[in-house]
Structures are given as C-alpha cells and as structure tokens.
Scaffold this active site. Structure first.
Site, PDB file in Angstrom:
ATOM      1  N   ASN A 108     -10.978  -2.575  -5.266  1.00  0.00           N
ATOM      2  CA  ASN A 108     -10.231  -1.680  -6.165  1.00  0.00           C
ATOM      3  C   ASN A 108     -10.930  -1.486  -7.517  1.00  0.00           C
ATOM      4  O   ASN A 108     -10.616  -0.548  -8.256  1.00  0.00           O
ATOM      5  CB  ASN A 108      -8.798  -2.175  -6.390  1.00  0.00           C
ATOM      6  CG  ASN A 108      -7.889  -2.010  -5.184  1.00  0.00           C
ATOM      7  OD1 ASN A 108      -6.979  -2.803  -4.954  1.00  0.00           O
ATOM      8  ND2 ASN A 108      -8.125  -0.957  -4.387  1.00  0.00           N
TER       9      ASN A 108
ATOM     10  N   ASP B 183       0.825  -1.214   0.000  1.00  0.00           N
ATOM     11  CA  ASP B 183       0.000   0.000   0.000  1.00  0.00           C
ATOM     12  C   ASP B 183       0.860   1.265   0.000  1.00  0.00           C
ATOM     13  O   ASP B 183       1.961   1.271   0.559  1.00  0.00           O
ATOM     14  CB  ASP B 183      -0.928  -0.025   1.228  1.00  0.00           C
ATOM     15  CG  ASP B 183      -2.088   0.935   1.078  1.00  0.00           C
ATOM     16  OD1 ASP B 183      -2.325   1.438  -0.038  1.00  0.00           O
ATOM     17  OD2 ASP B 183      -2.778   1.188   2.100  1.00  0.00           O
TER      18      ASP B 183
HETATM   19  C1  IPE Z   1      -5.453  -2.741  -0.283  1.00  0.00           C
HETATM   20  O1  IPE Z   1      -5.064  -1.421  -0.506  1.00  0.00           O
HETATM   21  C2  IPE Z   1      -5.452  -3.497  -1.573  1.00  0.00           C
HETATM   22  C3  IPE Z   1      -4.135  -3.665  -2.166  1.00  0.00           C
HETATM   23  C4  IPE Z   1      -2.993  -3.359  -1.639  1.00  0.00           C
HETATM   24  C5  IPE Z   1      -4.151  -4.256  -3.472  1.00  0.00           C
HETATM   25  P1  IPE Z   1      -6.141  -0.254  -0.617  1.00  0.00           P
HETATM   26  O2  IPE Z   1      -5.389   1.014  -0.738  1.00  0.00           O
HETATM   27  O3  IPE Z   1      -7.119  -0.558  -1.690  1.00  0.00           O
HETATM   28  O4  IPE Z   1      -6.872  -0.368   0.784  1.00  0.00           O
HETATM   29  P2  IPE Z   1      -7.877   0.590   1.549  1.00  0.00           P
HETATM   30  O5  IPE Z   1      -9.085   0.716   0.689  1.00  0.00           O
HETATM   31  O6  IPE Z   1      -7.201   1.900   1.744  1.00  0.00           O
HETATM   32  O7  IPE Z   1      -8.145  -0.085   2.826  1.00  0.00           O
HETATM   33  C1  IPE Z   2      -1.493   0.335  -3.460  1.00  0.00           C
HETATM   34  O1  IPE Z   2      -1.317   1.712  -3.458  1.00  0.00           O
HETATM   35  C2  IPE Z   2      -1.808  -0.200  -4.827  1.00  0.00           C
HETATM   36  C3  IPE Z   2      -3.182  -0.681  -4.985  1.00  0.00           C
HETATM   37  C4  IPE Z   2      -4.087  -0.713  -4.053  1.00  0.00           C
HETATM   38  C5  IPE Z   2      -3.563  -1.191  -6.293  1.00  0.00           C
HETATM   39  P1  IPE Z   2      -2.522   2.724  -3.439  1.00  0.00           P
HETATM   40  O2  IPE Z   2      -2.904   3.029  -4.838  1.00  0.00           O
HETATM   41  O3  IPE Z   2      -3.626   2.207  -2.594  1.00  0.00           O
HETATM   42  O4  IPE Z   2      -1.850   3.997  -2.762  1.00  0.00           O
HETATM   43  P2  IPE Z   2      -2.482   4.992  -1.722  1.00  0.00           P
HETATM   44  O5  IPE Z   2      -3.091   4.180  -0.621  1.00  0.00           O
HETATM   45  O6  IPE Z   2      -3.499   5.792  -2.459  1.00  0.00           O
HETATM   46  O7  IPE Z   2      -1.336   5.806  -1.252  1.00  0.00           O
HETATM   47 MG    MG Z   3      -4.058   2.411  -0.630  1.00  0.00          MG
END
Ligand code: IPE
Ligand code: IPE
Ligand code: MG
Length: 245
Positions: free
Chosen positions: A68, A20
């Site tokens: 997602n 993340d």
């Molecule tokens: C969790 O990350 C899913 C992945 C790392 C693929 P998100 O960024 O989607 O999680 P939330 O929604 O902030 O909990």
């Molecule tokens: C993790 O990074 C990747 C996915 C969930 C696909 P994020 O895209 O969630 O990054 P933040 O949480 O917005 O920083």
């Molecule tokens: Mg995230």
C-alpha cells in the site's frame, strides 16, 4: 440477519480480516476514496465490538500493507491521519471492552506521529485481558519472513542456535505474530479472493471466508454470519472424518 444467539460455543480463537473495498464503496456513491476509508473506520468498530461480544480472543485486522506504500501520496497521508484520529477516539472503546491493542508490521516505516500514537495506546491497554486486537500496519508476510530468516541466520552465525534445532516454534518466535495463535478464520470482504501478502505462514490451516460486502458496509451481523459458516465446517487437519468423531 444472524444474531449471536445462533452461534454455538465453537468460537474461533483467532479471526483475521482483510478489510477491502473502501475505494469501490466510495466510487459507487460518487464520493472520494477518503470518504470510503473514513466510513471503513466505523466498520472497524463494528468488527471489534462484535468480536468482543462473542468471545473471540484474538482479532487481527489488515489495515495497511507493505504494498500500500505504492498508493498516491495523498491517499497514504489520509490513511495515516485516519489512523491517528481513530486511535485517539477509540481508546475509550478499547478500555470499556477490556481490549488490548497490539500491532504487527514494520512499524518503523510509519510516520512518527502515527507510530507514537499507536505505541501510546498499546501501552495504555497492555493489561486488558478480554481480547487482543492486532492492527497489521505496514505489514507484509514476505517482509516478515525475510526478517525472521535474517534473525535466525544471525543466531546460527553467532552459535546461539544450531540449524537442526530450527522448528516451527523457533520460526513462530521470530514473527511479528509471536504472541498470537494460528489463525482459525480468515475473512476477506469486497469479493476479492486473494491473500495479498497477509499472514502466509499463520493461515496454513485457517478456514477462508470471502464475502461480497464492501468493508464500509460490514456490520456485526456479517461477522456473526462468517462465524456461523465457520461452525458448519469440519476442520480435519489432515485426518479423516472418522478419526475426528
Ligand atoms: C489488502 O488490500 C491490504 C489491506 C486490506 C490493508 P488491497 O486492496 O491493498 O489488496 P490488493 O492489492 O487489491 O490485492
Ligand atoms: C481497503 O480498501 C483499505 C486499504 C487497503 C488501505 P481499498 O482502498 O483497497 O478499496 P478498493 O479495493 O480500492 O475498493
Ligand atoms: Mg483494495
């Protein structure tokens, strides 16, 4: 900085990572989120190579959740393109390190191109033995559990299975993770301390490790640090400390 020589032989068999912070990494630098995702694929390589070096047998990476799909269409397209490109590029790394690729999640929901590329690499690496790398794609633990309950209910309905025989092993057999052991260590980057619908059943007794590092900045040494932290814990599985020694 931790190096792998500081670790003892108690290497977690199954490590799972919630990768993340790509978006925040990019935002901090005034860049598009897509750049964060791209840099995130470099961190994937760090984690995979680091895991293979210390002898982790199973590494499971949360790459795209069922939730997602609610992101902007353009970001989803970027992520799917990156997946295809990374698979094309990293097949060499997988072969070189004797790593088998696996995928968990509702793969039917992926665009055809991504699914085909994925299935191709899975097939090409199927005989590799050093480590199993599982990518969680369109993965959601609740969706997995619903699927499991539906499949088991059908077996009961068709008299293939009797309800009193349903136990942990039967449930395990119906999960996407059926070929994987329980998770020993779960890592989440970016400072968030939540599970976000990842492997709810499989982390029942996992050690949890949260780090502030944003995923694109994650390096091998950060993985080693998480393992070192894991090695300092006492996993009691409900027993008393005295029973363990
Ligand atoms: C969790 O990350 C899913 C992945 C790392 C693929 P998100 O960024 O989607 O999680 P939330 O929604 O902030 O909990
Ligand atoms: C993790 O990074 C990747 C996915 C969930 C696909 P994020 O895209 O969630 O990054 P933040 O949480 O917005 O920083
Ligand atoms: Mg995230």
């Amino acid at each position: 900085m931790i190096n792998k020589e500081q670790l003892n032989s108690n290497i977690p068999e199954h490590v799972a990572i919630i990768m993340d912070g790509n978006g925040r990494w990019a935002k901090k630098k005034g860049l598009f989120r897509a750049v964060g995702h791209e840099k995130g694929t470099k961190a994937v390589r760090e984690a995979v190579e680091g895991a293979a070096e210390v002898g982790i047998k199973y590494l499971t990476l949360y790459a795209f959740s069922t939730e997602n799909w609610n992101r902007p269409k353009l970001e989803i397209e970027t992520l799917m393109k990156l997946l295809v490109n990374s698979l094309k590029k990293e097949i060499k790394t997988l072969q070189k390190n004797n790593i088998r690729l696996n995928a968990i999640g509702n793969l039917q929901a992926l665009p055809k191109k991504a699914r085909n590329e994925l299935l191709e690499v899975i097939d090409k690496t199927k005989d590799n033995k050093h480590m199993t790398l599982s990518l969680a794609l369109s993965y959601g633990s609740r969706e997995e559990l619903i699927k499991t309950i539906q499949e088991i209910s059908n077996k009961v309905k068709n008299n293939v299975l009797s309800p009193h025989l349903i136990n942990e092993a039967v449930i395990n057999e119906h999960l996407y993770t059926k070929s994987l052991p329980d998770v020993d260590l779960l890592i989440r980057t970016s400072g968030e301390q939540r599970i976000s619908n990842f492997l709810l059943w499989q982390i029942a007794y996992a050690e949890l490790y949260f780090t502030e590092i944003l995923w694109p900045d994650f390096k091998k040494t950060d993985l080693f640090e998480a393992i070192l932290n894991y090695q300092q814990r006492e996993r009691r599985f409900g027993k008393t400390s005295e029973q363990l020694s």
